[in-house]
Write an enzyme that holds these catalytic residues in place. Structure first.
Site, PDB file in Angstrom:
ATOM      1  N   CYS A  10       0.934  -1.250   0.011  1.00 57.16           N
ATOM      2  CA  CYS A  10      -0.083   0.101   0.005  1.00 57.16           C
ATOM      3  C   CYS A  10       0.808   1.139  -0.163  1.00 57.16           C
ATOM      4  O   CYS A  10       2.274   1.133  -0.394  1.00 57.16           O
ATOM      5  CB  CYS A  10      -0.906   0.020   1.253  1.00 57.16           C
ATOM      6  SG  CYS A  10      -0.056  -0.008   2.890  1.00 57.16           S
ATOM      7  N   ARG A  16      -3.297  -0.494   5.349  1.00 59.27           N
ATOM      8  CA  ARG A  16      -4.084  -1.702   4.344  1.00 59.27           C
ATOM      9  C   ARG A  16      -3.136  -2.940   4.248  1.00 59.27           C
ATOM     10  O   ARG A  16      -3.361  -4.181   4.503  1.00 59.27           O
ATOM     11  CB  ARG A  16      -4.337  -1.267   3.296  1.00 59.27           C
ATOM     12  CG  ARG A  16      -5.574  -0.101   3.259  1.00 59.27           C
ATOM     13  CD  ARG A  16      -5.657   0.672   1.813  1.00 59.27           C
ATOM     14  NE  ARG A  16      -4.487   1.585   1.744  1.00 59.27           N
ATOM     15  CZ  ARG A  16      -4.193   2.153   0.560  1.00 59.27           C
ATOM     16  NH1 ARG A  16      -5.208   2.164  -0.273  1.00 59.27           N
ATOM     17  NH2 ARG A  16      -3.245   2.961   0.598  1.00 59.27           N
ATOM     18  N   ASP A 128      -8.492   3.928   0.996  1.00 54.53           N
ATOM     19  CA  ASP A 128      -7.398   4.555   2.137  1.00 54.53           C
ATOM     20  C   ASP A 128      -8.068   5.039   3.236  1.00 54.53           C
ATOM     21  O   ASP A 128      -8.682   6.250   2.938  1.00 54.53           O
ATOM     22  CB  ASP A 128      -6.255   5.260   1.299  1.00 54.53           C
ATOM     23  CG  ASP A 128      -5.482   5.836   2.212  1.00 54.53           C
ATOM     24  OD1 ASP A 128      -5.591   5.734   3.512  1.00 54.53           O
ATOM     25  OD2 ASP A 128      -4.666   6.746   1.811  1.00 54.53           O
TER      26      ASP A 128
HETATM   27  P1  4NP Z   1      -1.711   2.845   4.096  1.00 59.34           P
HETATM   28  O1  4NP Z   1      -2.619   4.234   4.503  1.00 59.34           O
HETATM   29  O2  4NP Z   1      -1.212   3.189   2.615  1.00 59.34           O
HETATM   30  O3  4NP Z   1      -2.834   1.995   4.098  1.00 59.34           O
HETATM   31  O4  4NP Z   1      -0.764   2.378   5.274  1.00 59.34           O
HETATM   32  C1  4NP Z   1      -1.915   5.397   4.807  1.00 59.34           C
HETATM   33  C2  4NP Z   1      -1.012   5.401   5.563  1.00 59.34           C
HETATM   34  C3  4NP Z   1      -0.408   6.832   5.526  1.00 59.34           C
HETATM   35  C4  4NP Z   1      -0.962   7.865   4.818  1.00 59.34           C
HETATM   36  C5  4NP Z   1      -1.764   7.534   3.745  1.00 59.34           C
HETATM   37  C6  4NP Z   1      -2.293   6.324   3.752  1.00 59.34           C
HETATM   38  N1  4NP Z   1      -0.427   9.201   4.918  1.00 59.34           N
HETATM   39  O5  4NP Z   1      -0.936  10.097   4.073  1.00 59.34           O
HETATM   40  O6  4NP Z   1       0.682   9.422   5.645  1.00 59.34           O
END
Ligand code: 4NP
Length: 163
Positions: A10, A16, A128
């Site tokens: 991800c 995720r 997300d």
């Molecule tokens: P992930 O979620 O990609 O599912 O781990 C996110 C984690 C951090 C951020 C965005 C999505 N961020 O903007 O820092």
């Protein structure tokens, strides 16, 4: 026995993909085939390297009786050689991975998570939940749960073949 190596990817590797990794491991163990697989997860961004999985998603999982942990890392070009399957949570992650791919063989390892979700309705992203409300974590959890089960079924039925 050679294990099938699967990497879930991800953006941050804190919401995720760590859940995808640990839930896949869980359902494979439950199905008695855990020893056939080696799983890991990574993020396309470097922002959260070393962090534990997001507290909000861990709480969502815990309410459903699933406890997990881990540490975030960033995806690297070598992963496209080291893993047999690389599962992206959304199109942005998939496109970032495509840019890393140097060979047809590497590109053929890339898949979208929701291509294994039997209830996918045309929206092929695991959304997300970072900026939304708490219900986003439940929605993402359900999609990831269905998708890892679909992925395991595709592998165990021989429908998805690993090179
Ligand atoms: P992930 O979620 O990609 O599912 O781990 C996110 C984690 C951090 C951020 C965005 C999505 N961020 O903007 O820092």
């Amino acid at each position: 026995m050679t294990k099938t190596r699967i990497l879930f990817v991800c953006l941050g590797n804190i919401i995720r993909s760590p859940l995808g990794e640990k839930l896949f491991e869980h359902v494979a163990n439950e199905g008695g085939v855990g020893e056939k697989y080696e799983v890991d997860s990574a993020g396309t961004s470097a922002h959260h390297i070393g962090e534990r999985p997001d507290e909000r998603m861990r709480r969502t999982a815990q309410r459903r009786g699933f406890v997990y942990d881990g540490r975030a890392r960033q995806v690297k070009a070598q992963d496209l050689d080291d893993f047999d399957l690389i599962i992206a949570m959304d199109l942005e992650n998939l496109n970032n991975l495509r840019r890393l791919a140097r060979t047809e063989e590497q590109a053929a390892k890339l898949h979208l998570m929701r291509s294994f979700d039997p209830d996918a309705d045309g929206d092929m992203a695991v959304p997300d939940p970072w900026y939304g409300g708490p219900q986003g974590f439940d929605v993402a959890y359900d999609i990831i749960d269905r998708s890892v089960r679909g992925l395991l079924l595709a592998l165990e039925s021989g429908q998805l073949k690993v090179q």
